[in-house]
Design a protein around this motif. Structure first.
Motif, PDB file in Angstrom:
ATOM      1  N   GLU A   8       0.821  -1.220   0.000  1.00  0.00           N
ATOM      2  CA  GLU A   8       0.000   0.000   0.000  1.00  0.00           C
ATOM      3  C   GLU A   8       0.854   1.269   0.000  1.00  0.00           C
ATOM      4  O   GLU A   8       0.456   2.294   0.549  1.00  0.00           O
ATOM      5  CB  GLU A   8      -0.964   0.013   1.184  1.00  0.00           C
ATOM      6  CG  GLU A   8      -1.940  -1.158   1.186  1.00  0.00           C
ATOM      7  CD  GLU A   8      -2.989  -1.033   2.280  1.00  0.00           C
ATOM      8  OE1 GLU A   8      -3.209   0.093   2.750  1.00  0.00           O
ATOM      9  OE2 GLU A   8      -3.581  -2.056   2.641  1.00  0.00           O
ATOM     10  N   GLY A   9       2.050   1.169  -0.583  1.00  0.00           N
ATOM     11  CA  GLY A   9       2.907   2.344  -0.702  1.00  0.00           C
ATOM     12  C   GLY A   9       3.639   2.726   0.561  1.00  0.00           C
ATOM     13  O   GLY A   9       4.194   3.833   0.646  1.00  0.00           O
ATOM     14  N   VAL A  19       8.359  -0.200  15.775  1.00  0.00           N
ATOM     15  CA  VAL A  19       8.097  -0.274  14.346  1.00  0.00           C
ATOM     16  C   VAL A  19       7.537   1.077  13.903  1.00  0.00           C
ATOM     17  O   VAL A  19       6.537   1.561  14.449  1.00  0.00           O
ATOM     18  CB  VAL A  19       7.092  -1.396  14.013  1.00  0.00           C
ATOM     19  CG1 VAL A  19       6.819  -1.423  12.507  1.00  0.00           C
ATOM     20  CG2 VAL A  19       7.618  -2.743  14.473  1.00  0.00           C
ATOM     21  N   VAL A  20       8.191   1.700  12.939  1.00  0.00           N
ATOM     22  CA  VAL A  20       7.739   2.995  12.414  1.00  0.00           C
ATOM     23  C   VAL A  20       7.556   2.869  10.901  1.00  0.00           C
ATOM     24  O   VAL A  20       8.088   1.953  10.272  1.00  0.00           O
ATOM     25  CB  VAL A  20       8.743   4.122  12.740  1.00  0.00           C
ATOM     26  CG1 VAL A  20       8.835   4.336  14.239  1.00  0.00           C
ATOM     27  CG2 VAL A  20      10.116   3.801  12.167  1.00  0.00           C
ATOM     28  N   ALA A  21       6.783   3.799  10.353  1.00  0.00           N
ATOM     29  CA  ALA A  21       6.437   3.718   8.928  1.00  0.00           C
ATOM     30  C   ALA A  21       6.626   5.062   8.239  1.00  0.00           C
ATOM     31  O   ALA A  21       6.705   6.114   8.881  1.00  0.00           O
ATOM     32  CB  ALA A  21       4.993   3.242   8.769  1.00  0.00           C
ATOM     33  N   ARG A  22       6.693   4.991   6.927  1.00  0.00           N
ATOM     34  CA  ARG A  22       6.712   6.187   6.084  1.00  0.00           C
ATOM     35  C   ARG A  22       6.100   5.838   4.743  1.00  0.00           C
ATOM     36  O   ARG A  22       6.000   4.658   4.366  1.00  0.00           O
ATOM     37  CB  ARG A  22       8.135   6.698   5.891  1.00  0.00           C
ATOM     38  CG  ARG A  22       9.000   5.806   4.996  1.00  0.00           C
ATOM     39  CD  ARG A  22      10.385   6.360   4.805  1.00  0.00           C
ATOM     40  NE  ARG A  22      11.173   5.532   3.876  1.00  0.00           N
ATOM     41  CZ  ARG A  22      12.452   5.750   3.559  1.00  0.00           C
ATOM     42  NH1 ARG A  22      13.089   6.765   4.113  1.00  0.00           N
ATOM     43  NH2 ARG A  22      13.071   4.967   2.698  1.00  0.00           N
ATOM     44  N   ARG A  23       5.650   6.853   4.060  1.00  0.00           N
ATOM     45  CA  ARG A  23       5.281   6.656   2.662  1.00  0.00           C
ATOM     46  C   ARG A  23       6.565   6.375   1.891  1.00  0.00           C
ATOM     47  O   ARG A  23       7.623   6.911   2.236  1.00  0.00           O
ATOM     48  CB  ARG A  23       4.596   7.904   2.095  1.00  0.00           C
ATOM     49  CG  ARG A  23       3.182   8.116   2.604  1.00  0.00           C
ATOM     50  CD  ARG A  23       2.220   7.125   1.980  1.00  0.00           C
ATOM     51  NE  ARG A  23       0.832   7.361   2.379  1.00  0.00           N
ATOM     52  CZ  ARG A  23      -0.184   6.606   2.009  1.00  0.00           C
ATOM     53  NH1 ARG A  23       0.051   5.551   1.203  1.00  0.00           N
ATOM     54  NH2 ARG A  23      -1.400   6.862   2.402  1.00  0.00           N
ATOM     55  N   ALA A  24       6.501   5.521   0.884  1.00  0.00           N
ATOM     56  CA  ALA A  24       7.697   5.111   0.156  1.00  0.00           C
ATOM     57  C   ALA A  24       8.529   6.329  -0.242  1.00  0.00           C
ATOM     58  O   ALA A  24       8.059   7.195  -0.990  1.00  0.00           O
ATOM     59  CB  ALA A  24       7.320   4.308  -1.081  1.00  0.00           C
ATOM     60  N   GLY A  26       9.252   8.831   1.522  1.00  0.00           N
ATOM     61  CA  GLY A  26       8.836  10.074   2.163  1.00  0.00           C
ATOM     62  C   GLY A  26       9.337  10.203   3.589  1.00  0.00           C
ATOM     63  O   GLY A  26      10.252   9.511   4.024  1.00  0.00           O
ATOM     64  N   ARG A  27       8.688  11.100   4.343  1.00  0.00           N
ATOM     65  CA  ARG A  27       9.074  11.346   5.722  1.00  0.00           C
ATOM     66  C   ARG A  27       8.420  10.335   6.650  1.00  0.00           C
ATOM     67  O   ARG A  27       7.359   9.803   6.364  1.00  0.00           O
ATOM     68  CB  ARG A  27       8.679  12.773   6.134  1.00  0.00           C
ATOM     69  CG  ARG A  27       9.358  13.862   5.320  1.00  0.00           C
ATOM     70  CD  ARG A  27       8.866  15.236   5.716  1.00  0.00           C
ATOM     71  NE  ARG A  27       9.136  15.517   7.121  1.00  0.00           N
ATOM     72  CZ  ARG A  27       8.759  16.645   7.737  1.00  0.00           C
ATOM     73  NH1 ARG A  27       8.085  17.567   7.056  1.00  0.00           N
ATOM     74  NH2 ARG A  27       9.053  16.834   9.009  1.00  0.00           N
TER      75      ARG A  27
END
Length: 297
Positions: A8-9, A19-24, A26-27
């Motif tokens: 999902e990008g 666990v942390v995430a970002r847009r591909a 992105g920030r």
């Protein structure tokens, strides 16, 4: 760590155990999107974080064992594990001794060639390459107060409590004032118990045992115990904490030491490290006792 594709990008990684995430590309996002919380990659990272925590704790425990028992550690071994951040965190700034027992330095680095870089007590960075080094128990360090003052000047912090570890020194004549129910009595040269920290009352034996295990000590039968290698021989210190499964109030009992064959060791024969660690355990257990308050205390 690198960022991993999570569909999902999104991309995810570990940041300080979370666990942390970002847009591909992105920030980094402030929170983990709901769509990723049960994602297989997120679950895999959580399990990795748990393993890293266990690994870090195991490294600290191993270094503590080396220090408490003053075991010689191959310099090559330290050099090999140094690139591992968990090992490096546990070992960095530990006081080490090489071939000369009077030359103490704080470990700052280890090279792939098996050479250690330490800051000596003159503030100079020196290189050591002995076959083994010792991480001495503080009770064995000469001029411990000076070492502590110098460590404070350098801003030394240690993951494994060494320099600022509480220490107890056995009386030089092998005699120990023992607090008893009827008053103070001096132990003779045949005495095998110390009662300085006996009589600490707890609401339950379970609470006293839980305090012992919480402090890292083993509970076996009616005793809290800790094992030490002192002067090349194994010694176990033990404090009576009450009968197992006893549901009523309990209190700390006498401290004693036993050799590898289970024989009681006379106080005058207890080694300096075993004495210090046994007293440290007894004092730590006693510190959690119930303190009476009010006019009848």
């Amino acid at each position: 760590m690198t960022w991993l594709a999570a569909g999902e990008g999104y991309e995810i990684t570990l940041d300080d155990g979370r666990v942390v995430a970002r847009r591909a590309g992105g920030r980094q996002l402030k929170t983990l999107p709901k769509a990723l919380r049960d994602h297989p990659e997120a679950d895999r990272l959580r399990r990795l974080a748990e393993w890293l925590d266990r690994h870090a704790a195991a490294c600290v425990a191993q270094v503590d064992t080396w220090m408490v028992s003053s075991l010689p550690v191959p310099t090559e071994l330290i050099a090999r594990v140094w690139p591992d951040e968990a090992w490096q965190s546990a070992l960095r700034d530990m006081a080490v001794v090489g071939d000369d027992p009077d030359e103490v330095g704080f470990l700052r680095d280890a090279t792939v060639d098996g050479e250690l870089k330490v800051v000596d007590l003159d503030g100079e960075t020196v290189r050591l390459s002995p076959r083994t080094v010792t991480l001495p128990h503080p009770v064995l360090l000469p001029d411990l107060d000076d070492v502590r003052d110098f460590a404070a000047e350098l801003g030394i912090t240690q993951r494994v409590e060494q320099i600022h570890r509480a220490t107890w020194t056995r009386p030089a004549d092998g005699r120990q004032e023992a607090a008893t129910a009827t008053g103070a009595a001096a132990a003779t040269s045949t005495a095998t118990e110390v009662r300085d920290y006996a009589g600490g009352k707890f609401a339950s034996r379970f609470g006293l045992a839980a305090r012992a295990t919480g402090l890292g000590y083993r509970v076996s039968g009616g005793y809290a115990t800790c094992k030490v290698r002192d002067g090349g021989r194994g010694t176990e210190a033990s404090v009576w904490i009450g009968e197992p499964y006893w549901e009523g109030e309990s209190e700390t009992g006498a401290l004693s030491w036993h050799d590898e064959d289970g024989r009681a060791v006379r106080l005058c024969e207890v080694g300096p490290v075993a004495w210090s660690e046994g007293m440290r355990m007894a004092a730590a257990l006693y510190a959690g006792r119930t303190i009476e308050e009010g006019g009848d205390a």
